[in-house]
Scaffold this motif. Structure first.
Motif, short mmCIF file in Angstrom:
data_model
loop_
_atom_site.label_atom_id
_atom_site.label_comp_id
_atom_site.label_asym_id
_atom_site.label_seq_id
_atom_site.Cartn_x
_atom_site.Cartn_y
_atom_site.Cartn_z
N GLY A 22 0.80 -1.22 0.00
CA GLY A 22 0.00 0.00 0.00
C GLY A 22 0.82 1.25 0.00
N CYS A 23 2.15 1.13 0.08
CA CYS A 23 3.01 2.30 0.19
C CYS A 23 3.71 2.65 -1.11
CB CYS A 23 4.06 2.06 1.27
SG CYS A 23 3.36 1.99 2.91
N GLY A 24 3.33 2.06 -2.19
CA GLY A 24 3.97 2.39 -3.46
C GLY A 24 5.11 1.44 -3.74
N GLY A 25 6.01 1.84 -4.63
CA GLY A 25 7.07 0.96 -5.09
C GLY A 25 8.25 0.93 -4.16
N GLY A 26 9.36 1.58 -4.59
CA GLY A 26 10.55 1.55 -3.78
C GLY A 26 11.06 0.13 -3.65
N SER A 27 11.59 -0.21 -2.47
CA SER A 27 12.12 -1.53 -2.25
C SER A 27 11.18 -2.39 -1.44
CB SER A 27 13.48 -1.44 -1.56
OG SER A 27 13.33 -0.82 -0.31
N SER A 31 13.89 -5.72 -2.54
CA SER A 31 15.22 -5.38 -3.04
C SER A 31 15.52 -3.93 -2.72
CB SER A 31 15.30 -5.60 -4.56
OG SER A 31 16.55 -5.17 -5.06
N GLY A 32 16.45 -3.70 -1.79
CA GLY A 32 16.74 -2.34 -1.38
C GLY A 32 17.94 -1.73 -2.07
N ASP A 33 18.69 -2.56 -2.81
CA ASP A 33 19.85 -2.04 -3.54
C ASP A 33 20.80 -1.27 -2.64
OD1 ASP A 33 18.82 -3.12 -5.92
OD2 ASP A 33 17.63 -1.31 -6.30
N ASN A 34 20.93 -1.73 -1.39
CA ASN A 34 21.86 -1.13 -0.44
C ASN A 34 21.63 0.37 -0.27
OD1 ASN A 34 23.27 -3.59 0.04
ND2 ASN A 34 24.26 -3.33 -1.96
N LYS A 35 20.39 0.77 -0.20
CA LYS A 35 20.04 2.18 0.00
C LYS A 35 20.05 2.55 1.47
CE LYS A 35 17.21 2.84 -4.15
NZ LYS A 35 15.87 3.23 -4.65
N THR A 36 20.10 3.85 1.72
CA THR A 36 20.02 4.36 3.09
C THR A 36 18.83 5.32 3.18
OG1 THR A 36 22.40 4.21 3.44
CG2 THR A 36 21.18 5.72 4.87
N LEU A 37 18.00 5.11 4.18
CA LEU A 37 16.88 6.01 4.45
C LEU A 37 17.26 6.87 5.65
CD1 LEU A 37 13.79 6.50 3.59
CD2 LEU A 37 13.28 5.34 5.76
N THR A 38 17.34 8.17 5.45
CA THR A 38 17.74 9.08 6.52
C THR A 38 16.51 9.69 7.18
OG1 THR A 38 19.79 9.60 5.34
CG2 THR A 38 19.11 11.11 7.09
N VAL A 39 16.41 9.51 8.49
CA VAL A 39 15.27 10.00 9.27
C VAL A 39 15.75 11.01 10.29
CG1 VAL A 39 13.41 9.37 10.86
CG2 VAL A 39 14.01 7.83 8.97
N ASN A 62 12.42 -4.47 4.17
CA ASN A 62 13.09 -3.87 3.01
C ASN A 62 14.56 -4.26 3.00
OD1 ASN A 62 11.01 -1.68 1.84
ND2 ASN A 62 10.85 -1.72 4.07
N PRO A 63 14.85 -5.53 2.64
CA PRO A 63 16.25 -6.00 2.66
C PRO A 63 17.16 -5.10 1.82
CG PRO A 63 14.72 -7.81 2.33
CD PRO A 63 13.91 -6.56 2.22
N GLY A 64 18.30 -4.82 2.36
CA GLY A 64 19.26 -3.99 1.65
C GLY A 64 19.15 -2.52 1.96
N VAL A 65 18.12 -2.13 2.72
CA VAL A 65 17.94 -0.73 3.10
C VAL A 65 18.27 -0.57 4.58
CG1 VAL A 65 16.39 1.25 3.17
CG2 VAL A 65 16.09 -0.51 1.41
N LYS A 66 19.07 0.42 4.90
CA LYS A 66 19.41 0.72 6.28
C LYS A 66 18.87 2.09 6.65
CE LYS A 66 21.74 -3.00 7.24
NZ LYS A 66 21.23 -3.95 8.26
N VAL A 67 18.41 2.21 7.88
CA VAL A 67 17.92 3.49 8.37
C VAL A 67 19.05 4.23 9.07
CG1 VAL A 67 16.30 4.68 9.90
CG2 VAL A 67 15.58 2.62 8.66
N LYS A 68 19.24 5.46 8.67
CA LYS A 68 20.19 6.35 9.33
C LYS A 68 19.37 7.34 10.15
CE LYS A 68 24.00 9.59 8.41
NZ LYS A 68 24.75 10.32 7.36
N TYR A 69 19.28 7.08 11.45
CA TYR A 69 18.45 7.89 12.33
C TYR A 69 19.30 8.97 12.99
CZ TYR A 69 15.66 9.08 16.48
OH TYR A 69 14.98 9.76 17.46
N GLU A 70 18.89 10.22 12.82
CA GLU A 70 19.64 11.35 13.35
C GLU A 70 18.74 12.23 14.20
OE1 GLU A 70 21.46 13.37 10.07
OE2 GLU A 70 22.82 11.74 9.63
#
Length: 423
Positions: A22-27, A31-39, A62-70
């Motif tokens: 329900g949240c659209g595409g992305g990963s 497949s997260g393609d080793n992306k970083t989500l910055t919050v 979301n395998p391959g995606v890491k959250v960078k929490y700041e």
């Protein structure tokens, strides 16, 4: 906007499953393609355990995606946000904004339009006041995060000594109780600073008035009205009836009212649960002697509308990971994590279930009052009004007799209009 520290420890984190479709595409497909989500969240805005659990669930889905929490500091955040929101890359993907800031950034085109994703982000449960302040020109940019509202916090022992057996259920009863409390020696019935304008807002709204009106995109002050004058008048009745020791030319932060209440000579004050925690920390002898009730209405049996200060979450328009950001927000807005916010002592922004707040007297009163919550005008110019708040000056002028009621209100009205009409 509400700047506060979490006083109550967050409940332990629990896993929440996410339906990412329900949240659209992305990963969300895995497949997260080793992306970083910055919050970016503000200091004191969410329990660390809750954020860590949200991040864990998001990364699992979301395998391959890491959250960078700041964690960001409120001081200086305006310039930092402006720089991040107008940059071309490397900025945050999810940000927290004070609810009164959203209109400013939405009008500048720096936030992503999430109108089509409201239902996916549990929009049917959104707190209406924060939802309204997160909207701009018919589109949604802010997602409710959390809120809090002021309640009347009182000493049960002093109320009993004054012969008051139950909290007041109307303005008239409230004034009558203050008169009874005034008979107690060396006790301030209600610590009532002269410039607590957020409290004054409750009286304005309770009279059926509003701060400003919008006609075709043009905002004008609406306080020079019978409702506005009635709000000023009732504020003065509280000050005069209680005989408060609070200064008439300052707000609740000058001095910090919790410091005053901790001295032990105050029967009641209007504030937040975290202020009560500060009182009890400063004076442990007062622990367990307080309860709370919602700000009463002029109509018996009802509560007055209250200003809901808090935060919205948003996705920067320049984010390269908008779909992933929505996936993170879908988890954050779930009932499980919203209940953790309630357990930590605030009104959850995306849940109608506030039962966790009932564990404390202040929480219970806050939940009751929040049902009738409101926000400030959704114009980017309102921040400038608050910066040099003419309502505060008008309250002081009227309370001290420097100006008549009509003159004080008219001057504040004119000053607000000058700011709202500035190019």
């Amino acid at each position: 906007m509400l700047r506060r520290k979490w006083i109550v420890a967050a409940v332990g984190a629990a896993a929440v499953s996410m339906v990412a479709a329900g949240c659209g595409g992305g990963s969300s497909s895995g497949s997260g393609d080793n992306k970083t989500l910055t919050v970016w969240l503000m200091t004191g805005s969410a329990p660390d355990a809750t954020v860590a659990a949200i991040d864990k669930d998001f990364e699992a889905a979301n395998p391959g995606v890491k959250v960078k929490y700041e964690v960001q500091q409120w001081n200086g955040i305006g310039q930092k946000l402006t720089t991040a929101l107008t940059g071309t890359s490397g900025g945050p993907d999810v940000i927290e904004l004070g609810n009164t800031q959203v209109a400013q950034y939405s009008s500048q085109g720096t936030l992503a339009d999430v109108t089509d994703s409201v239902n996916d982000l549990n929009g049917s449960q959104w707190l209406s006041a924060l939802k309204d302040e997160g909207a701009w020109q018919g589109k949604q940019y802010g997602i409710p995060f959390y809120a809090a509202n002021r309640v009347v916090i009182y000493r049960t022992d002093l109320f009993q000594q004054a012969g008051i057996s139950a909290p007041p259920t109307s303005d008239d009863e409230w004034l009558a109780d203050l008169t009874k409390l005034k008979a107690l020696p060396n006790i301030d019935p209600l610590y009532q600073p002269g410039q607590n304008w957020y409290e004054w807002l409750s009286f304005l709204w309770d009279q059926g008035g509003d701060l400003a009106t919008n006609s075709g995109g043009t905002w004008k002050s609406a306080i020079n009205s019978p409702a506005g004058k009635a709000a000023f008048d009732f504020y003065k009745k509280l000050v005069d009836t209680s005989g408060t020791s609070a200064p008439k030319d300052a707000d609740e932060a000058t001095p910090q009212q919790s410091d005053v209440v901790a001295k032990g000579n105050t029967a009641s004050f209007i504030g937040f649960g975290y202020e009560l925690a500060a009182v009890e920390k400063a004076n442990p002898a007062l622990k367990g002697k307080f309860a709370a009730f919602p700000i009463p209405s002029k109509t018996a049996g009802q509560t007055a509308p209250v200003f809901l200060g808090g935060s919205d979450l948003a996705i920067p328009a320049n984010s390269k990971n908008a779909d992933l950001a929505k996936a993170w927000l879908k988890i954050e807005t779930s009932a499980k994590y919203q209940s953790q916010l309630a357990a930590a002592g605030v009104v959850p922004g995306t849940s109608t279930d506030t039962s966790a707040l009932n564990s404390t007297e202040t929480g219970k009163a806050m939940a009751a009052g929040a049902k009738n919550g409101k926000g400030t005008p959704t114009t980017p110019k309102w921040a400038a009004v608050e910066a040099d708040n003419p309502i505060k000056a008008a309250l002081t002028a009227y309370l001290t007799g420097q100006k008549s009621l009509d003159q004080a209100v008219a001057d504040a009205d004119a000053a607000i209009n000058k700011t709202l009409s500035a190019s």
